[in-house]
Design a protein around this motif. Structure first.
Motif, PDB file in Angstrom:
ATOM      1  N   ALA A 310      10.394  -5.827   4.920  1.00 57.94           N
ATOM      2  CA  ALA A 310      10.285  -4.443   4.159  1.00 57.94           C
ATOM      3  C   ALA A 310      10.923  -3.855   5.005  1.00 57.94           C
ATOM      4  O   ALA A 310      11.595  -3.541   5.659  1.00 57.94           O
ATOM      5  CB  ALA A 310       8.581  -4.014   4.146  1.00 57.94           C
ATOM      6  N   ARG A 311      11.633  -2.463   4.244  1.00 53.92           N
ATOM      7  CA  ARG A 311      12.083  -1.559   4.548  1.00 53.92           C
ATOM      8  C   ARG A 311      11.355  -0.389   4.484  1.00 53.92           C
ATOM      9  O   ARG A 311      10.603   0.199   4.451  1.00 53.92           O
ATOM     10  CB  ARG A 311      13.850  -1.423   4.587  1.00 53.92           C
ATOM     11  N   PRO A 312      11.720   0.933   6.368  1.00 54.00           N
ATOM     12  CA  PRO A 312      11.006   1.622   6.732  1.00 54.00           C
ATOM     13  C   PRO A 312      11.338   2.787   5.474  1.00 54.00           C
ATOM     14  O   PRO A 312      12.399   2.455   4.905  1.00 54.00           O
ATOM     15  CB  PRO A 312      11.838   2.289   8.375  1.00 54.00           C
ATOM     16  N   GLY A 313       9.997   3.230   4.853  1.00 50.18           N
ATOM     17  CA  GLY A 313       9.801   4.115   3.977  1.00 50.18           C
ATOM     18  C   GLY A 313       8.947   3.659   2.390  1.00 50.18           C
ATOM     19  O   GLY A 313       8.902   4.142   1.612  1.00 50.18           O
ATOM     20  N   GLN A 314       9.087   2.235   2.105  1.00 50.72           N
ATOM     21  CA  GLN A 314       9.098   1.784   1.483  1.00 50.72           C
ATOM     22  C   GLN A 314       7.326   1.073   1.529  1.00 50.72           C
ATOM     23  O   GLN A 314       6.865   1.850   2.043  1.00 50.72           O
ATOM     24  CB  GLN A 314       9.113   0.244   1.001  1.00 50.72           C
ATOM     25  N   TYR A 315       7.155   1.002  -0.196  1.00 42.60           N
ATOM     26  CA  TYR A 315       5.123   0.767   0.111  1.00 42.60           C
ATOM     27  C   TYR A 315       5.295  -0.893  -0.775  1.00 42.60           C
ATOM     28  O   TYR A 315       5.718  -1.234  -1.485  1.00 42.60           O
ATOM     29  CB  TYR A 315       4.964   2.129  -0.946  1.00 42.60           C
ATOM     30  N   ILE A 316       3.232  -0.665  -0.257  1.00 43.39           N
ATOM     31  CA  ILE A 316       2.796  -1.917  -1.539  1.00 43.39           C
ATOM     32  C   ILE A 316       2.322  -1.662  -2.381  1.00 43.39           C
ATOM     33  O   ILE A 316       1.257  -0.048  -2.214  1.00 43.39           O
ATOM     34  CB  ILE A 316       2.749  -2.841  -0.363  1.00 43.39           C
ATOM     35  N   VAL A 317       1.754  -2.441  -2.746  1.00 47.45           N
ATOM     36  CA  VAL A 317       0.641  -2.535  -4.690  1.00 47.45           C
ATOM     37  C   VAL A 317      -0.881  -3.560  -3.495  1.00 47.45           C
ATOM     38  O   VAL A 317      -0.355  -5.158  -3.771  1.00 47.45           O
ATOM     39  CB  VAL A 317       0.691  -2.200  -5.340  1.00 47.45           C
ATOM     40  N   LEU A 318      -1.683  -2.913  -3.327  1.00 42.27           N
ATOM     41  CA  LEU A 318      -2.626  -4.043  -3.540  1.00 42.27           C
ATOM     42  C   LEU A 318      -4.411  -3.734  -4.263  1.00 42.27           C
ATOM     43  O   LEU A 318      -4.142  -3.310  -5.012  1.00 42.27           O
ATOM     44  CB  LEU A 318      -3.587  -3.200  -1.794  1.00 42.27           C
ATOM     45  N   ASN A 319      -3.860  -5.538  -4.228  1.00 39.56           N
ATOM     46  CA  ASN A 319      -5.506  -5.999  -5.350  1.00 39.56           C
ATOM     47  C   ASN A 319      -6.667  -6.869  -4.500  1.00 39.56           C
ATOM     48  O   ASN A 319      -5.794  -7.190  -3.898  1.00 39.56           O
ATOM     49  CB  ASN A 319      -4.598  -6.709  -5.734  1.00 39.56           C
ATOM     50  N   SER A 325     -10.770  -7.023 -10.302  1.00 36.24           N
ATOM     51  CA  SER A 325      -9.354  -7.567 -10.773  1.00 36.24           C
ATOM     52  C   SER A 325      -8.020  -7.231 -11.343  1.00 36.24           C
ATOM     53  O   SER A 325      -6.886  -7.541 -10.692  1.00 36.24           O
ATOM     54  CB  SER A 325     -10.183  -8.693 -11.785  1.00 36.24           C
ATOM     55  N   PHE A 326      -8.170  -5.870 -11.523  1.00 35.32           N
ATOM     56  CA  PHE A 326      -6.969  -5.750 -12.478  1.00 35.32           C
ATOM     57  C   PHE A 326      -6.608  -4.105 -11.933  1.00 35.32           C
ATOM     58  O   PHE A 326      -5.341  -3.270 -12.330  1.00 35.32           O
ATOM     59  CB  PHE A 326      -7.242  -5.286 -14.212  1.00 35.32           C
ATOM     60  N   GLU A 327      -7.109  -3.660 -11.395  1.00 35.04           N
ATOM     61  CA  GLU A 327      -6.915  -1.988 -10.342  1.00 35.04           C
ATOM     62  C   GLU A 327      -5.529  -2.654  -9.164  1.00 35.04           C
ATOM     63  O   GLU A 327      -6.171  -3.371  -8.605  1.00 35.04           O
ATOM     64  CB  GLU A 327      -7.884  -1.187  -9.740  1.00 35.04           C
ATOM     65  N   ASN A 328      -4.847  -1.818  -9.266  1.00 31.12           N
ATOM     66  CA  ASN A 328      -4.009  -2.080  -8.200  1.00 31.12           C
ATOM     67  C   ASN A 328      -3.567  -0.360  -7.761  1.00 31.12           C
ATOM     68  O   ASN A 328      -3.562   0.102  -8.676  1.00 31.12           O
ATOM     69  CB  ASN A 328      -2.986  -2.069  -8.676  1.00 31.12           C
ATOM     70  N   HIS A 329      -3.840  -0.295  -6.208  1.00 26.99           N
ATOM     71  CA  HIS A 329      -3.099   0.768  -5.332  1.00 26.99           C
ATOM     72  C   HIS A 329      -1.861   0.549  -4.852  1.00 26.99           C
ATOM     73  O   HIS A 329      -2.126  -0.488  -4.037  1.00 26.99           O
ATOM     74  CB  HIS A 329      -4.686   1.052  -4.657  1.00 26.99           C
ATOM     75  N   PRO A 330      -1.420   1.585  -5.096  1.00 28.62           N
ATOM     76  CA  PRO A 330       0.576   2.156  -3.842  1.00 28.62           C
ATOM     77  C   PRO A 330       0.016   2.382  -2.228  1.00 28.62           C
ATOM     78  O   PRO A 330      -0.696   3.486  -2.881  1.00 28.62           O
ATOM     79  CB  PRO A 330       0.907   2.401  -4.517  1.00 28.62           C
ATOM     80  N   PHE A 331       0.365   1.868  -1.519  1.00 28.92           N
ATOM     81  CA  PHE A 331       0.027   1.861  -0.455  1.00 28.92           C
ATOM     82  C   PHE A 331       1.131   2.088   0.736  1.00 28.92           C
ATOM     83  O   PHE A 331       2.259   1.316   0.759  1.00 28.92           O
ATOM     84  CB  PHE A 331      -1.028   1.560   0.553  1.00 28.92           C
ATOM     85  N   THR A 332       1.381   3.233   0.978  1.00 33.59           N
ATOM     86  CA  THR A 332       3.125   3.135   2.715  1.00 33.59           C
ATOM     87  C   THR A 332       2.761   2.222   3.440  1.00 33.59           C
ATOM     88  O   THR A 332       1.939   2.362   3.898  1.00 33.59           O
ATOM     89  CB  THR A 332       3.579   4.637   2.724  1.00 33.59           C
TER      90      THR A 332
END
Length: 558
Positions: A310-319, A325-332
């Protein structure tokens, strides 16, 4: 406030150009289709039967086809991240336009809803006209089975009618559940209804199969308006003229081949391929290394995943399947993996149902300790729930290093996009264009600064020893003046000397930065409350800083 043309073009020019192009394409398609159905000879008899309802329904359908194809492209996150990361393909202006992908997705969605109302209204008129204007002369042109047939019966017993009703119901559910209040109150409602788009597109591609609207195929043998057998001209014409006007054959009509699939199949296949790729990429659960509880209900999650970059400033999505099971949330990302350290981290604030349930799985005893006792971080090691990570994905904060001068403004937990930037500077990343970084962090509670207090102090000491004290300009603001002695520890002295009580004077701050960096483009990056971002956005467009252009970038998850 006077607006600077140069600053406005730098901040708003690109997106307004795209907006005008999009509006122009929609308008051109609408007008072109309207004129084709109103004056085209192949639609002469159909237009005579249905009137303006035919033109409006088909014109709005063309606009719907365009927007149903475009609405998927901004949601291809992996593709956008690839384009953003390929600097040889995309310029900085192009990458800044990608930050508006969510806005463009919303605009296309609103257009779909508006023109769906127009389309449905026009077709309701068409159904009534099919019933009333049943043609005895051209039975093949009729959609009703007999004159005076109940329009409701026509809708509920035909493929276009049934599929149209289903499309309206699905679109209504998707539109209403997309509102801000629904997403905040119950994110799962938004998630489940928005994934009805798969059914929506399947139904959409068979919507025209019933062949409600037909065009004439033998215009040369049967010119529209010609005299049919056993019909005489109402005007006084000689026999030769009357023979020339007489039809050589009966009119033949044919249903249109469905064309919607030509519009949507490409973007739909691209989106489905990306979703499949993301599913495969995120199918292996990550290893949770440690969980650290910080003050003010903030949890730091340190993880490990094979081949994760990853590069600085990017975000991921956690599940987390144990939560939903279907809810996803983004976090930097607050820490990126490097050659020497493969772990990465996120900071999440416990706000809302999902974060509360997730935190209880990570730290079952969190409710037993009061928030005001959480001054120093506490590390927990135990068996953690299964967790999946999708990403990383691009964000505006990646551009911090692509300016000579950058201003990062954070409000509360909005500091997370810039924490990874600070870690990169601390780890000694090379090849950076950035020559000076201004960092402003505004918090309501003083304890919030402990989230990254050690990081800020470490970066300060590093730059001080490298004889670059002007590289990093730090200002901390706390709006509540209680317990200010909490930062009095010796190791936090660099922060205590830069701590101010109250709110920043943004106009004065930008004026000082503009005066110090004349004839330069300053990247302004904001992640925080809407009040701060609106003020900064307005100031960046103003003409109060001659010689300096402030390019505004707002952090927003898509």
């Amino acid at each position: 406030m006077v607006v600077s043309a140069r600053s406005w073009l730098a901040n708003e020019g690109g997106k307004h150009l795209v907006l005008m192009m999009w509006l122009g394409a929609n308008s051109w398609l609408f007008v072109k289709t309207f004129l084709m159905y109103s004056s085209g000879q192949q639609y002469h008899y159909l237009y005579k039967m249905l009137g303006l309802g035919l033109c409006i329904s088909r014109a709005s359908a063309s606009v719907l086809n365009l927007n149903c194809s475009l609405v998927l492209l901004p949601m291809c996150r992996t593709l956008l991240t690839f384009v953003r990361g390929t600097h040889t393909v995309s310029s900085r202006k192009t990458r800044r336009l990608l930050d508006k992908s969510k806005t463009f997705h919303v605009a296309c969605g609103v257009a779909i809803c508006i023109f769906s109302v127009v389309h449905v209204s026009a077709h309701l008129v068409n159904v009534v006209n099919f019933s009333r204007s049943y043609s005895e002369d051209f039975p093949a042109l009729n959609f009703a089975r007999y004159k005076g047939e109940d329009p409701t019966l026509i809708i509920l017993t035909t493929v276009p009618g049934i599929t149209g009703v289903l499309l309206v119901v699905i679109l209504f559910l998707m539109f209403t559940s997309s509102s801000y209040c629904v997403r905040i109150y119950n994110y799962e409602i938004f998630w489940y209804t928005h994934n009805l788009f798969i059914i929506f597109y399947i139904i959409l591609m068979v919507h025209m199969v019933g062949g409600a609207l037909k065009y004439q195929t033998n215009i040369e043998a049967h010119p529209p308006g010609c005299l049919r057998a056993n019909h005489s001209s109402p005007e006084q014409l000689d026999k030769r003229e009357e023979e020339e006007m007489r039809c050589k054959a009966e009119a033949h009509f044919q249903s249109h081949c469905p064309q919607t699939w030509l519009w949507v199949s490409g973007p739909l296949c691209l989106y489905c391929a990306e979703r499949l790729y993301r599913y495969i990429r995120s199918s292996d659960p990550v290893t949770i290394v440690t969980v650290i509880r910080h003050p003010c209900d903030v949890i730091e999650l340190r993880m490990l995943k094979k081949n994760f970059k990853a590069r600085p400033g990017q975000y991921i999505v956690l599940n987390c399947p144990n939560v939903s099971s279907f809810e996803n949330h983004p976090f930097t990302l607050t820490v990126c993996p490097t050659e020497n350290k493969e772990t990465f981290a996120v900071h999440l604030r416990v706000v809302g149902d999902w974060t509360e349930r997730f935190t209880q799985l990570l730290l079952p005893d969190i409710r037993s300790i009061r928030r005001d006792m959480d001054i120093l971080p506490v590390v927990h090691q135990r068996t953690y729930p299964k967790l999946y990570v999708d990403g990383p994905f691009g964000s505006p904060s990646e551009e911090v290093f692509n300016y000579d001068v950058s201003l990062c403004v954070a409000g509360g937990i909005g500091v997370t996009p810039f924490a990874c930037v600070l870690h990169a500077l601390l780890d000694g990343w090379t090849g950076l264009r950035l020559k000076r970084l201004y960092f402003v962090w505004v918090c309501r509670e003083l304890q919030s600064f402990y989230w990254f207090a050690e990081l800020l102090c470490a970066l300060h000491h590093k730059l001080w020893h490298e004889n670059r004290p002007d590289y990093f300009n730090l200002k901390l603001y706390v709006s509540q003046s209680d317990n200010l002695q909490c930062l009095s520890e010796e190791k936090y002295r660099p922060l205590a000397s830069r701590l101010l009580v109250g709110r920043p004077k943004w106009k004065l701050l930008l004026h000082d930065i503009g005066r110090t960096n004349k004839h330069k483009r300053v990247g302004v990056f904001c992640c925080g409350p809407k009040g701060i971002s609106r003020t900064l956005h307005r100031l960046c467009n103003s003409a109060q800083f001659p010689g300096t252009t402030f390019e505004f970038n707002k952090e927003s998850f898509s």
